[in-house]
Motif scaffolding. Structure first.
Motif, mmCIF file in Angstrom:
data_model
loop_
_atom_site.group_PDB
_atom_site.id
_atom_site.type_symbol
_atom_site.label_atom_id
_atom_site.label_comp_id
_atom_site.label_asym_id
_atom_site.label_seq_id
_atom_site.Cartn_x
_atom_site.Cartn_y
_atom_site.Cartn_z
ATOM 1 N N SER A 1 -83.890 -7.103 -1.454
ATOM 2 C CA SER A 1 -82.651 -7.686 -0.933
ATOM 3 C C SER A 1 -82.129 -8.829 -1.797
ATOM 4 O O SER A 1 -81.041 -9.354 -1.534
ATOM 5 N N THR A 2 -82.867 -9.234 -2.790
ATOM 6 C CA THR A 2 -82.432 -10.327 -3.657
ATOM 7 C C THR A 2 -81.345 -9.856 -4.622
ATOM 8 O O THR A 2 -81.211 -8.656 -4.892
ATOM 9 N N VAL A 3 -80.587 -10.795 -5.126
ATOM 10 C CA VAL A 3 -79.514 -10.474 -6.068
ATOM 11 C C VAL A 3 -80.121 -10.064 -7.405
ATOM 12 O O VAL A 3 -80.963 -10.771 -7.961
ATOM 13 N N ARG A 4 -79.698 -8.942 -7.922
ATOM 14 C CA ARG A 4 -80.257 -8.415 -9.157
ATOM 15 C C ARG A 4 -79.618 -9.085 -10.366
ATOM 16 O O ARG A 4 -78.472 -9.521 -10.329
ATOM 17 N N THR A 5 -80.364 -9.114 -11.434
ATOM 18 C CA THR A 5 -79.831 -9.475 -12.747
ATOM 19 C C THR A 5 -79.742 -8.209 -13.585
ATOM 20 O O THR A 5 -80.442 -7.221 -13.316
ATOM 21 N N TRP A 6 -78.897 -8.237 -14.590
ATOM 22 C CA TRP A 6 -78.649 -7.050 -15.392
ATOM 23 C C TRP A 6 -78.952 -7.349 -16.849
ATOM 24 O O TRP A 6 -78.587 -8.402 -17.373
ATOM 25 N N ALA A 7 -79.614 -6.394 -17.489
ATOM 26 C CA ALA A 7 -80.049 -6.599 -18.872
ATOM 27 C C ALA A 7 -78.879 -6.631 -19.834
ATOM 28 O O ALA A 7 -78.905 -7.351 -20.836
ATOM 29 N N ARG A 8 -77.817 -5.848 -19.547
ATOM 30 C CA ARG A 8 -76.677 -5.771 -20.449
ATOM 31 C C ARG A 8 -75.416 -6.191 -19.718
ATOM 32 O O ARG A 8 -75.136 -5.686 -18.617
ATOM 33 N N PRO A 9 -74.626 -7.099 -20.293
ATOM 34 C CA PRO A 9 -73.365 -7.485 -19.650
ATOM 35 C C PRO A 9 -72.346 -6.349 -19.737
ATOM 36 O O PRO A 9 -72.411 -5.503 -20.629
ATOM 37 N N SER A 10 -71.411 -6.355 -18.791
ATOM 38 C CA SER A 10 -70.363 -5.336 -18.756
ATOM 39 C C SER A 10 -69.006 -6.029 -18.802
ATOM 40 O O SER A 10 -68.392 -6.298 -17.768
ATOM 41 N N PRO A 11 -68.525 -6.355 -20.008
ATOM 42 C CA PRO A 11 -67.275 -7.123 -20.118
ATOM 43 C C PRO A 11 -66.056 -6.288 -19.739
ATOM 44 O O PRO A 11 -66.018 -5.071 -19.939
ATOM 45 N N PHE A 12 -65.077 -6.954 -19.198
ATOM 46 C CA PHE A 12 -63.809 -6.317 -18.822
ATOM 47 C C PHE A 12 -62.690 -7.223 -19.340
ATOM 48 O O PHE A 12 -62.355 -8.226 -18.732
ATOM 49 N N GLY A 13 -62.137 -6.857 -20.513
ATOM 50 C CA GLY A 13 -61.176 -7.734 -21.168
ATOM 51 C C GLY A 13 -59.826 -7.092 -21.399
ATOM 52 O O GLY A 13 -59.367 -6.243 -20.623
ATOM 53 N N ALA A 14 -59.187 -7.476 -22.497
ATOM 54 C CA ALA A 14 -57.814 -7.053 -22.780
ATOM 55 C C ALA A 14 -57.723 -5.543 -23.022
ATOM 56 O O ALA A 14 -56.770 -4.892 -22.563
ATOM 57 N N ARG A 15 -58.690 -4.965 -23.717
ATOM 58 C CA ARG A 15 -58.634 -3.523 -23.978
ATOM 59 C C ARG A 15 -58.711 -2.726 -22.690
ATOM 60 O O ARG A 15 -58.010 -1.721 -22.517
ATOM 61 N N GLU A 16 -59.544 -3.186 -21.772
ATOM 62 C CA GLU A 16 -59.686 -2.484 -20.503
ATOM 63 C C GLU A 16 -58.389 -2.564 -19.684
ATOM 64 O O GLU A 16 -57.936 -1.560 -19.127
ATOM 65 N N TRP A 17 -57.812 -3.758 -19.624
ATOM 66 C CA TRP A 17 -56.545 -3.902 -18.906
ATOM 67 C C TRP A 17 -55.439 -3.086 -19.564
ATOM 68 O O TRP A 17 -54.568 -2.530 -18.871
ATOM 69 N N LEU A 18 -55.462 -2.986 -20.885
ATOM 70 C CA LEU A 18 -54.459 -2.196 -21.590
ATOM 71 C C LEU A 18 -54.555 -0.723 -21.226
ATOM 72 O O LEU A 18 -53.528 -0.045 -21.040
ATOM 73 N N LEU A 19 -55.780 -0.217 -21.104
ATOM 74 C CA LEU A 19 -55.957 1.184 -20.723
ATOM 75 C C LEU A 19 -55.478 1.427 -19.297
ATOM 76 O O LEU A 19 -54.812 2.433 -19.021
ATOM 77 N N VAL A 20 -55.799 0.524 -18.376
ATOM 78 C CA VAL A 20 -55.351 0.673 -16.988
ATOM 79 C C VAL A 20 -53.822 0.624 -16.912
ATOM 80 O O VAL A 20 -53.188 1.432 -16.221
ATOM 81 N N VAL A 21 -53.234 -0.322 -17.620
ATOM 82 C CA VAL A 21 -51.766 -0.431 -17.636
ATOM 83 C C VAL A 21 -51.139 0.816 -18.258
ATOM 84 O O VAL A 21 -50.091 1.297 -17.804
ATOM 85 N N ALA A 22 -51.776 1.362 -19.293
ATOM 86 C CA ALA A 22 -51.252 2.581 -19.915
ATOM 87 C C ALA A 22 -51.223 3.733 -18.926
ATOM 88 O O ALA A 22 -50.246 4.504 -18.876
ATOM 89 N N GLY A 23 -52.275 3.871 -18.114
ATOM 90 C CA GLY A 23 -52.276 4.914 -17.091
ATOM 91 C C GLY A 23 -51.167 4.724 -16.080
ATOM 92 O O GLY A 23 -50.482 5.687 -15.682
ATOM 93 N N ALA A 24 -50.948 3.477 -15.648
ATOM 94 C CA ALA A 24 -49.887 3.196 -14.682
ATOM 95 C C ALA A 24 -48.508 3.429 -15.289
ATOM 96 O O ALA A 24 -47.607 3.965 -14.631
ATOM 97 N N VAL A 25 -48.322 3.030 -16.559
ATOM 98 C CA VAL A 25 -47.025 3.198 -17.216
ATOM 99 C C VAL A 25 -46.696 4.674 -17.402
ATOM 100 O O VAL A 25 -45.552 5.105 -17.188
ATOM 101 N N ILE A 26 -47.688 5.467 -17.802
ATOM 102 C CA ILE A 26 -47.448 6.902 -17.974
ATOM 103 C C ILE A 26 -47.003 7.535 -16.662
ATOM 104 O O ILE A 26 -46.039 8.307 -16.609
ATOM 105 N N GLY A 27 -47.700 7.199 -15.580
ATOM 106 C CA GLY A 27 -47.307 7.734 -14.278
ATOM 107 C C GLY A 27 -45.934 7.257 -13.843
ATOM 108 O O GLY A 27 -45.124 8.040 -13.320
ATOM 109 N N ALA A 28 -45.632 5.969 -14.057
ATOM 110 C CA ALA A 28 -44.342 5.416 -13.652
ATOM 111 C C ALA A 28 -43.196 6.032 -14.448
ATOM 112 O O ALA A 28 -42.134 6.357 -13.895
#
Length: 260
Positions: free
Chosen positions: A216-243
């Motif tokens: 039940s304790t909070v886990r730590t993770w061996a590898r970080p999972s960053p979410f930055g500008a490239r990730e937001w760009l891909l999400v926005v690209a999906g929304a723009v294509i649909g729009a």
């Protein structure tokens, strides 16, 4: 595991957080599911083709990964063509099958929409590593670690299931049980695989519990999972294509709302 391993030549999109790929695919699919018309699907498919080139998949890898989509789309279109809503001029009729202006338009829209939704989803998921996806779901979306790790362990066992299926088939053939009765052979082999998978799953669950994965304790993770500008760009690209696809459909008068 070779079954789920990303193909070679995808370094550009492989480095993007898998959560962003999942979000972009779901967002694009949700927008395109609002309407069923050939204009919006064709526009989305044309814009997606640019992303397919940017993804870095070669032609051979692309068509190998999307082969099922190219088969399913025409089959769905054929079914819609023969049994779709009848409207306008009727060109051919036989019993329950009928081809008209309405069914032709609906069939074309169905084929294009399946391609517009299915192709980017396959391309994006083909570049996802299961471990990276688990890291992203736990660290970015903050899903329960027990659920994420259990799902990851299950995905890692898919390759073992395929090996077990081949070994069971060879064992049954060695005992003279695989020469006839394909349906009965498949049922017996599937039941044996089910029993084997349950036993392996129980052992894996016990081993994970013993190593503290169910705590039940909070886990730590061996590898970080960053979410930055490239990730937001891909999400926005999906929304723009649909729009853009929806906007063009509305402007041309072909928008056909299917939910309400």
């Amino acid at each position: 595991m070779t079954v789920l391993a990303p193909p070679r030549g995808t370094q550009r999109i492989h480095s993007i957080n898998p959560v962003a790929k999942l979000a972009a695919s779901l967002l694009l699919s949700a927008i395109l599911l609002v309407t069923i018309d050939w204009v919006s699907a064709a526009v989305a498919l044309a814009l997606e083709s640019v992303l397919f080139v940017w993804a870095g998949l070669g032609p051979r890898a692309f068509f190998r990964r999307t082969f099922a989509i190219w088969i399913a789309a025409p089959l769905a279109g054929l079914t819609t063509l023969l049994y779709g809503v009848t409207s306008g001029q009727v060109y051919w009729q036989f019993w329950l099958m009928e081809i008209s202006d309405g069914s032709i338009s609906l069939a074309v829209a169905t084929v294009l929409r399946i391609l517009a939704i299915g192709l980017p989803a396959v391309v994006l998921f083909a570049t996802i590593d299961p471990t990276d996806l688990a890291d992203g779901l736990a660290q970015v979306w903050h899903l329960p670690s027990r659920f994420v790790l259990g799902a990851l362990a299950g995905m890692r066992l898919i390759g073992l299931f395929l090996q077990d299926w081949r070994q069971l088939e060879l064992a049954r053939r060695a005992r003279g049980l695989g020469d006839s009765g394909r349906v009965r052979r498949f049922a017996g082999q599937a039941f044996a695989l089910l029993v084997l998978s349950i036993r392996r799953g129980s052992k894996l669950a016990t081993a994970m519990e013993a190593r503290g994965f169910g705590g039940s304790t909070v886990r730590t993770w061996a590898r970080p999972s960053p979410f930055g500008a490239r990730e937001w760009l891909l999400v926005v690209a999906g929304a723009v294509i649909g729009a853009v696809a929806i906007a063009v459909a509305v402007a041309t008068g072909s928008f056909n709302l299917i939910i309400g």
